[in-house]
Structures are given as C-alpha cells and as structure tokens.
Design a protein around this motif. Sequence first.
Motif, PDB file in Angstrom:
ATOM      1  N   THR A 125       4.740   9.586  -1.818  1.00 45.69           N
ATOM      2  CA  THR A 125       3.830   9.624  -1.040  1.00 45.69           C
ATOM      3  C   THR A 125       2.465   8.013  -0.859  1.00 45.69           C
ATOM      4  O   THR A 125       1.968   8.186   0.235  1.00 45.69           O
ATOM      5  N   ALA A 126       3.119   7.501  -1.478  1.00 45.59           N
ATOM      6  CA  ALA A 126       2.719   6.011  -1.084  1.00 45.59           C
ATOM      7  C   ALA A 126       2.987   5.367   0.360  1.00 45.59           C
ATOM      8  O   ALA A 126       2.633   4.918   1.246  1.00 45.59           O
ATOM      9  N   SER A 127       4.102   5.499   0.253  1.00 40.53           N
ATOM     10  CA  SER A 127       4.838   5.134   1.853  1.00 40.53           C
ATOM     11  C   SER A 127       4.247   5.901   2.741  1.00 40.53           C
ATOM     12  O   SER A 127       3.979   5.520   4.074  1.00 40.53           O
ATOM     13  N   ALA A 133       9.662  -0.985  -1.725  1.00 39.81           N
ATOM     14  CA  ALA A 133       9.043  -0.078  -3.349  1.00 39.81           C
ATOM     15  C   ALA A 133       9.972   0.994  -3.776  1.00 39.81           C
ATOM     16  O   ALA A 133      10.723   1.771  -4.457  1.00 39.81           O
ATOM     17  N   LEU A 134      10.001   2.431  -2.679  1.00 35.24           N
ATOM     18  CA  LEU A 134      10.294   3.764  -2.468  1.00 35.24           C
ATOM     19  C   LEU A 134      12.011   3.418  -2.830  1.00 35.24           C
ATOM     20  O   LEU A 134      13.016   3.783  -3.739  1.00 35.24           O
ATOM     21  N   ALA A 135      12.816   2.647  -1.278  1.00 37.82           N
ATOM     22  CA  ALA A 135      14.489   2.326  -1.298  1.00 37.82           C
ATOM     23  C   ALA A 135      14.662   2.176  -3.566  1.00 37.82           C
ATOM     24  O   ALA A 135      15.286   1.867  -3.302  1.00 37.82           O
ATOM     25  N   CYS A 136      13.726   0.914  -3.765  1.00 38.07           N
ATOM     26  CA  CYS A 136      13.782   0.443  -4.791  1.00 38.07           C
ATOM     27  C   CYS A 136      14.711   1.339  -6.235  1.00 38.07           C
ATOM     28  O   CYS A 136      15.217   1.224  -7.030  1.00 38.07           O
ATOM     29  N   VAL A 137      13.292   2.948  -6.067  1.00 37.53           N
ATOM     30  CA  VAL A 137      13.360   3.703  -7.377  1.00 37.53           C
ATOM     31  C   VAL A 137      14.162   4.808  -6.585  1.00 37.53           C
ATOM     32  O   VAL A 137      14.287   6.366  -6.655  1.00 37.53           O
ATOM     33  N   CYS A 176       0.418  -5.742  -0.949  1.00 36.46           N
ATOM     34  CA  CYS A 176       0.399  -3.969  -1.016  1.00 36.46           C
ATOM     35  C   CYS A 176      -0.470  -3.887  -2.200  1.00 36.46           C
ATOM     36  O   CYS A 176       0.285  -4.324  -3.655  1.00 36.46           O
ATOM     37  N   GLU A 177      -1.426  -3.442  -2.973  1.00 30.28           N
ATOM     38  CA  GLU A 177      -2.384  -3.088  -3.525  1.00 30.28           C
ATOM     39  C   GLU A 177      -1.991  -1.852  -4.027  1.00 30.28           C
ATOM     40  O   GLU A 177      -2.549  -1.538  -4.726  1.00 30.28           O
ATOM     41  N   ASP A 178      -1.261  -0.857  -3.448  1.00 27.98           N
ATOM     42  CA  ASP A 178      -1.290   0.620  -4.200  1.00 27.98           C
ATOM     43  C   ASP A 178      -0.146   0.585  -5.812  1.00 27.98           C
ATOM     44  O   ASP A 178       0.613   0.063  -5.532  1.00 27.98           O
ATOM     45  N   PRO A 179      -1.316   1.063  -6.339  1.00 28.31           N
ATOM     46  CA  PRO A 179      -0.639   1.206  -8.123  1.00 28.31           C
ATOM     47  C   PRO A 179       0.702   1.763  -8.251  1.00 28.31           C
ATOM     48  O   PRO A 179       1.253   1.516  -9.111  1.00 28.31           O
ATOM     49  N   ARG A 180       0.858   2.595  -6.840  1.00 28.73           N
ATOM     50  CA  ARG A 180       2.298   3.703  -6.584  1.00 28.73           C
ATOM     51  C   ARG A 180       3.479   2.434  -6.642  1.00 28.73           C
ATOM     52  O   ARG A 180       4.577   3.609  -7.289  1.00 28.73           O
ATOM     53  N   VAL A 181       3.176   1.791  -5.641  1.00 31.19           N
ATOM     54  CA  VAL A 181       3.594   0.769  -5.139  1.00 31.19           C
ATOM     55  C   VAL A 181       4.661  -0.483  -6.585  1.00 31.19           C
ATOM     56  O   VAL A 181       5.877  -0.256  -6.697  1.00 31.19           O
ATOM     57  N   VAL A 182       3.729  -0.658  -7.348  1.00 27.56           N
ATOM     58  CA  VAL A 182       3.351  -1.301  -8.181  1.00 27.56           C
ATOM     59  C   VAL A 182       3.849  -0.802  -9.184  1.00 27.56           C
ATOM     60  O   VAL A 182       5.613  -1.039  -9.948  1.00 27.56           O
ATOM     61  N   ALA A 183       3.457   0.844  -9.714  1.00 22.45           N
ATOM     62  CA  ALA A 183       4.371   0.950 -10.932  1.00 22.45           C
ATOM     63  C   ALA A 183       6.039   1.317 -10.296  1.00 22.45           C
ATOM     64  O   ALA A 183       7.060   1.313 -11.339  1.00 22.45           O
ATOM     65  N   TRP A 239      -1.593  -5.281  11.180  1.00 22.81           N
ATOM     66  CA  TRP A 239      -0.197  -5.914  10.649  1.00 22.81           C
ATOM     67  C   TRP A 239      -0.146  -6.024   9.563  1.00 22.81           C
ATOM     68  O   TRP A 239       0.802  -5.954   8.462  1.00 22.81           O
ATOM     69  N   ARG A 240      -1.413  -6.325   8.301  1.00 21.59           N
ATOM     70  CA  ARG A 240      -1.581  -6.164   6.993  1.00 21.59           C
ATOM     71  C   ARG A 240      -1.734  -4.862   6.781  1.00 21.59           C
ATOM     72  O   ARG A 240      -0.644  -4.775   5.799  1.00 21.59           O
ATOM     73  N   ASN A 241      -1.946  -3.342   7.520  1.00 18.99           N
ATOM     74  CA  ASN A 241      -1.233  -2.306   6.958  1.00 18.99           C
ATOM     75  C   ASN A 241       0.421  -2.471   7.452  1.00 18.99           C
ATOM     76  O   ASN A 241       0.806  -1.235   5.990  1.00 18.99           O
ATOM     77  N   GLN A 242       0.465  -2.905   8.026  1.00 19.04           N
ATOM     78  CA  GLN A 242       2.268  -2.983   8.336  1.00 19.04           C
ATOM     79  C   GLN A 242       2.849  -3.153   7.490  1.00 19.04           C
ATOM     80  O   GLN A 242       3.931  -2.727   7.006  1.00 19.04           O
ATOM     81  N   ALA A 243       2.327  -4.512   6.879  1.00 17.66           N
ATOM     82  CA  ALA A 243       3.039  -5.558   5.818  1.00 17.66           C
ATOM     83  C   ALA A 243       2.806  -4.703   4.625  1.00 17.66           C
ATOM     84  O   ALA A 243       4.189  -3.935   3.664  1.00 17.66           O
ATOM     85  N   SER A 244       1.859  -3.542   4.094  1.00 20.80           N
ATOM     86  CA  SER A 244       1.658  -3.115   3.006  1.00 20.80           C
ATOM     87  C   SER A 244       2.888  -1.776   3.019  1.00 20.80           C
ATOM     88  O   SER A 244       3.838  -1.419   2.126  1.00 20.80           O
ATOM     89  N   HIS A 245       2.839  -0.985   4.374  1.00 21.35           N
ATOM     90  CA  HIS A 245       4.048  -0.133   4.420  1.00 21.35           C
ATOM     91  C   HIS A 245       5.289  -0.470   4.080  1.00 21.35           C
ATOM     92  O   HIS A 245       5.557   0.254   3.986  1.00 21.35           O
ATOM     93  N   PHE A 246       5.776  -1.294   4.601  1.00 24.07           N
ATOM     94  CA  PHE A 246       7.084  -1.935   4.470  1.00 24.07           C
ATOM     95  C   PHE A 246       7.274  -2.442   2.770  1.00 24.07           C
ATOM     96  O   PHE A 246       8.292  -2.815   2.514  1.00 24.07           O
ATOM     97  N   VAL A 247       6.259  -2.648   2.060  1.00 23.54           N
ATOM     98  CA  VAL A 247       6.547  -3.474   0.725  1.00 23.54           C
ATOM     99  C   VAL A 247       6.339  -1.898  -0.205  1.00 23.54           C
ATOM    100  O   VAL A 247       7.172  -1.547  -1.167  1.00 23.54           O
TER     101      VAL A 247
END
Length: 149
Positions: free
Chosen positions: A67-69, A94-98, A36-43, A82-90
């Motif tokens: 929002t990223a989710s 991340a959402l659950a982490c925070v 997942c390349e979304d900077p909000r997820v990384v943050a 499937w790659r977009n699906q993988a990104s969604h699960f990441v």
Amino acid sequence: MSITNDSEFKAALAKLTPAQQRMVAARFTDNVLPLCEDPRVVAAVNAAKRPDITEAELTVVYQAAKTASVETYTQCGKEADWRNQASHFVAEAALACVSPPDRGSNNLAWTVAMNARMARTCESIANGQGTENREAEQQYRILTEFMNQ
C-alpha cells in the motif's frame, strides 16, 4: 573478503540463503530509509531484520508495504518530484525485503540494492548533484560486514 564491484556483489548475494538475503536487504534499505518517512515502510524494514519472522507476519507487513509503495508511486507521478520519487524507491526496496517467498524474486537482496541505488540517485538529482552517488560502495561495505560476521 572484500567486495569491490557488482559482479562480486551479485555472486556473494546469490550464495546467501533467503533469510540471509532478507536480513542484508533490510540493511541496504536502512541506509536509504531517511528518504522515506512512511511508518509502514519503516515497519517493513524492521520486520525484515528479524531472523525468526514467520510467513504469516511477512504477509501482513507485505500488504502494508505494498500500500505504501502504491501511494508513493501515485505521489511521485503527479509532479515528477525527485524527493517523492526517492521515497517511492525506498518503499519498493522495503516491499522487496518482506516479499513472501512465493512473490519475491530469486535474489531479493539484488532487487533491494537496485531500488536503494535508484532512491539515492533521485535524492542526488533533487539536491542538484547530478546522478553520481556512492550507494553501491556502501552496499559492498554492508554486505562485506554481514558476510564477515
């Protein structure tokens, strides 16, 4: 201590404090973060690694991760990529982490682990490798290392 199956894994996670669960969950998510390349997820993942994070900070990064989710869910739903699906699960991991304490699950690390496994499964399918992956074993190793620190 060495964890070798999901029963031991879940029992070990249940013994962790919420702060410890958040920190180990961030490590689980780090393992699949390249999907997942979304900077909000990384943050969000970087914020979850901080042992001193405040509830106010959690709320801010939670909203961005939410929002990223939602955006990744919309992307993966329109083409069944499937790659977009993988990104969604990441993003979900991340959402659950925070997740603030009043919005999260009892065992947020387990929720993150399952989302990370789903992300890896989606990646495997996208690569034409079927559904078998080794994410669970990686998580056992990550948790074992965390608990042995």
